[in-house]
Scaffold this active site. Structure first.
Site, mmCIF file in Angstrom:
data_model
loop_
_atom_site.group_PDB
_atom_site.id
_atom_site.type_symbol
_atom_site.label_atom_id
_atom_site.label_comp_id
_atom_site.label_asym_id
_atom_site.label_seq_id
_atom_site.Cartn_x
_atom_site.Cartn_y
_atom_site.Cartn_z
ATOM 1 N N TYR A 1 3.321 9.748 0.398
ATOM 2 C CA TYR A 1 4.353 9.135 1.245
ATOM 3 C C TYR A 1 5.756 9.492 0.759
ATOM 4 C CZ TYR A 1 0.387 6.240 2.755
ATOM 5 O OH TYR A 1 -0.836 5.800 3.215
ATOM 6 N N LYS B 1 -2.228 6.209 -4.256
ATOM 7 C CA LYS B 1 -3.333 7.127 -3.985
ATOM 8 C C LYS B 1 -3.121 8.502 -4.613
ATOM 9 C CE LYS B 1 -3.634 4.878 0.535
ATOM 10 N NZ LYS B 1 -2.230 4.421 0.645
ATOM 11 N N ASP C 1 0.839 -1.190 0.000
ATOM 12 C CA ASP C 1 0.000 0.000 0.000
ATOM 13 C C ASP C 1 0.875 1.241 0.000
ATOM 14 O OD1 ASP C 1 -2.891 1.117 0.546
ATOM 15 O OD2 ASP C 1 -1.538 2.201 1.906
ATOM 16 N N HIS D 1 -7.192 9.711 -1.928
ATOM 17 C CA HIS D 1 -6.582 9.618 -0.595
ATOM 18 C C HIS D 1 -7.456 10.264 0.494
ATOM 19 C CE1 HIS D 1 -2.385 9.319 1.479
ATOM 20 N NE2 HIS D 1 -3.349 9.051 2.317
#
Length: 309
Positions: free
Chosen positions: A47, A76, A42, A107
């Site tokens: 990130y 996302k 994921d 997201h």
């Protein structure tokens, strides 16, 4: 072990989240995770480590460790790219060195000021509050997400951090139904109504922060961890498992997908060893009794506004 999504694709019930993983550590962690049996990863543009994940995946494919079709890769759409869905998806694919995604999620249910495709800073206004774009509706964003399926860029599309009302709306205007709603849920934030609503309407629930965030959220948000709960510690002793294994088993027995994050090899190995036991009904009920309705992940700390208020 996998859950069949509403479009027929299968999603492994155990995944590895890469939030807050340092880029320099990712390659070894992901290669080792694949060796341990992880097949679901994921990711997210926000990130800021998609390129490093991509390097690890490329090495895994090139060395024959695993084939692309054996993995389930999620990433996302960030808030600032709601008006640039296709471009943002292609940017993530380029960084991940992939031709397609297994799952692409919205997201957060909010569009913010665009800062450049793939640039995932949270744009704040002069008042220090998140600069929300009120010209792009979630319906508009969703229809752009649907194009990714017809273009072959994503096998499945879904939502994240949507409540019952927003999920209901998405189901109403969707031509391609959301396959997944990824939400925070754990023993201290069980969200039974939302979980049951999604499952009733064919939307698979993925539990992000399935261990309550543990040390990471305690450090960032000052959140208490359910891993210290005496009830869960008692169950761990009863089943001769760790508290984390008890919590992950509970999540899987709720028919949710769990994506714990860890940067430690021993934790990766521990977290995936949850398929050799089941919690008795009375113990599932016992865990239900410790719900605090407590959200541990609090982005308001960075955004100057509580979107959940």
């Amino acid at each position: 072990m996998a859950i069949t999504l509403n479009n027929g694709f299968k999603m492994p019930v155990m995944g590895l989240g890469v939030w807050r993983m340092d880029g320099k550590d990712i390659k070894n962690l992901l290669i080792n995770a694949i060796k341990l049996g992880y097949r679901h990863f994921d990711c997210a543009a926000d990130y800021k480590n998609e390129a490093e994940v991509g390097e690890a995946l490329a090495e895994a494919f090139q060395t024959g460790l695993v084939k692309r079709e054996d993995l389930f890769i999620t990433t996302k759409l960030w808030n600032s790219d709601h008006g640039h869905v296709v471009e943002a998806c292609k940017d993530s694919l380029k960084k991940l060195q992939l031709d397609y995604l297994d799952l692409y999620l919205v997201h957060f249910p909010v569009a913010t000021r665009h800062t450049g495709v793939g640039e995932t800073g949270s744009a704040l206004g002069d008042d220090g509050v998140l600069d929300i774009n009120t010209t792009i509706s979630l319906e508009t964003t969703w229809h752009a997400m649907e194009n990714l399926v017809s273009m072959g860029l994503a096998c499945s599309i879904g939502i994240s951090n949507y409540d019952i009302f927003l999920t209901r709306d998405c189901l109403a205007y969707a031509k391609v139904k959301p396959a997944v709603n990824q939400i925070e849920t754990h023993p201290y934030f069980q969200r039974e109504s939302l979980v049951k609503f999604c499952q009733k309407h064919g939307v698979c629930v993925t539990a992000h922060t399935p261990l309550g965030g543990a040390v990471a959220n305690t450090e960032w948000f000052g959140s208490p961890s359910c891993l210290d709960d005496p009830v869960l510690k008692g169950l761990a002793e009863k089943y001769k498992k760790t508290v984390a294994q008890i919590v992950l088993c509970w999540g899987i027995q709720r028919n949710t997908v769990v994506i714990p994050k860890s940067s430690k090899l021993e934790r990766l190995e521990e977290n995936i060893q949850v398929f050799d036991f089941q919690l008795a009904k009375e113990d599932m009920d016992l865990i239900k009794s410790i719900d605090r309705n407590y959200r541990t992940n609090q982005p308001a700390k960075f955004w100057g506004i509580d979107l959940y208020a």
